[in-house]
Enzyme design. Structure first.
Site: not given
Length: 306
Positions: A167, A171
């Site tokens: 993640y 991001k």
């Protein structure tokens, strides 16, 4: 221009708009005059399954309030589906003006136990998905010499967090993608910005709560509703933000923070060139006070939001 028509005439695609932050942005954009493509595959937090009901419910909420919206059930990780989202906007509303890349999933696990599939799936939805939808819109933005993109990043990538290597990589990659889009397309009047949201959602609901500190952090985040994120997103989509591009913002409850971006903080040089030994003797000691601590998002944002 009154606040009620800030996006008047604009056509906006919002991905992952069936729930949470995407839903709030889609509804607020419509309330400010935008015609909205509500995209949502309708999967679980892990990206499994598909359900058309969330997107259709958001469309109904918009149309019941007098706005215009259609549903799209495509998967942002699929380039053809992403292209269809833009074509749905053009075929139904005649144009495309704005993209909000919000769709996402989580597959949290400590790094040494993370599988290739867990890494690839998160990268595919967040990073590749943001590329797919933005790329599909880019030729039309270039042709009309206007367009605005808003991408969702996260302090998990900008700062760090446990158990989120996939993640965080996605991001932080989105922040780089947004900056590159802003640079490449500025000459065509196209803008690209990031929002790092603190808001309670299904994804945040998967944060571990094994310690008192983690439980307290989640309790505070629960007070930050998705509707707190939407005002900044709508502003960045509007022509009123025409001079803002390549930036990263954090929204926490009623706070909006403009984030710094990497710049040199310490410099050493030698006319003789470096050897490993001179690096050890000179560089190591000199940079000690300037090293960035190994912190998590919660360590940096350690004050209570207003």
């Amino acid at each position: 221009m009154s606040e009620q028509n800030m996006l008047d005439g604009k056509v906006v695609v919002v991905t992952g708009a069936g729930r949470g932050i995407g839903r709030a942005i889609a509804i607020m954009a419509a309330s400010r005059g935008a015609r909205v493509v509500v995209n949502d595959l309708g999967g679980t937090e892990q990206g499994d399954g598909a359900d058309q009901i969330p997107a259709l419910e958001v469309v109904k909420a918009i149309t019941d309030a007098g706005g215009e919206a259609i549903a799209n059930f495509g998967n942002v990780a699929n380039a053809d589906d992403a292209g269809q989202m833009i074509e749905d906007a053009r075929s139904n509303f005649g144009r495309i003006d704005c993209v909000v890349n919000n769709a996402g999933i989580l597959r949290d696990v400590i790094f040494h136990k993370m599988t290739e599939e867990q890494f690839d799936s998160v990268i595919s939805v967040h990073l590749k998905g943001s590329f797919n939808v933005s790329r599909a819109a880019a030729p039309y933005f270039r042709e009309q010499s206007s367009g605005s993109m808003v991408h969702m990043t996260s302090t998990s990538g900008l700062i760090g967090n446990f158990g989120q290597a996939n993640y965080a990589a996605a991001k932080l990659g989105i922040a780089g993608l947004s900056r590159s889009i802003a640079l490449d397309m500025s000459r065509f009047g196209v803008r690209s910005n990031c929002i790092s949201p603190f808001a309670w959602s299904r994804l945040i609901g998967t944060i571990p709560q094994s310690t008192d500190a983690e439980r307290e952090r989640v309790k505070k985040i629960q007070q930050m509703t998705p509707e707190k994120i939407a005002p900044l997103a709508v502003y960045l989509l509007s022509d009123q933000a025409s001079d803002i591009t390549g930036q990263i913002f954090v929204v926490r409850n009623n706070e909006i923070c403009l984030m710094s971006q990497p710049r040199p903080i310490r410099n050493l040089q030698t006319s003789e060139g470096w050897t490993p030994e001179t690096v050890s003797a000179r560089v190591g000691p000199a940079i000690q006070s300037s090293l960035v601590p190994l912190e998590r998002s919660g360590d940096v944002f350690n004050w209570d939001p207003v």
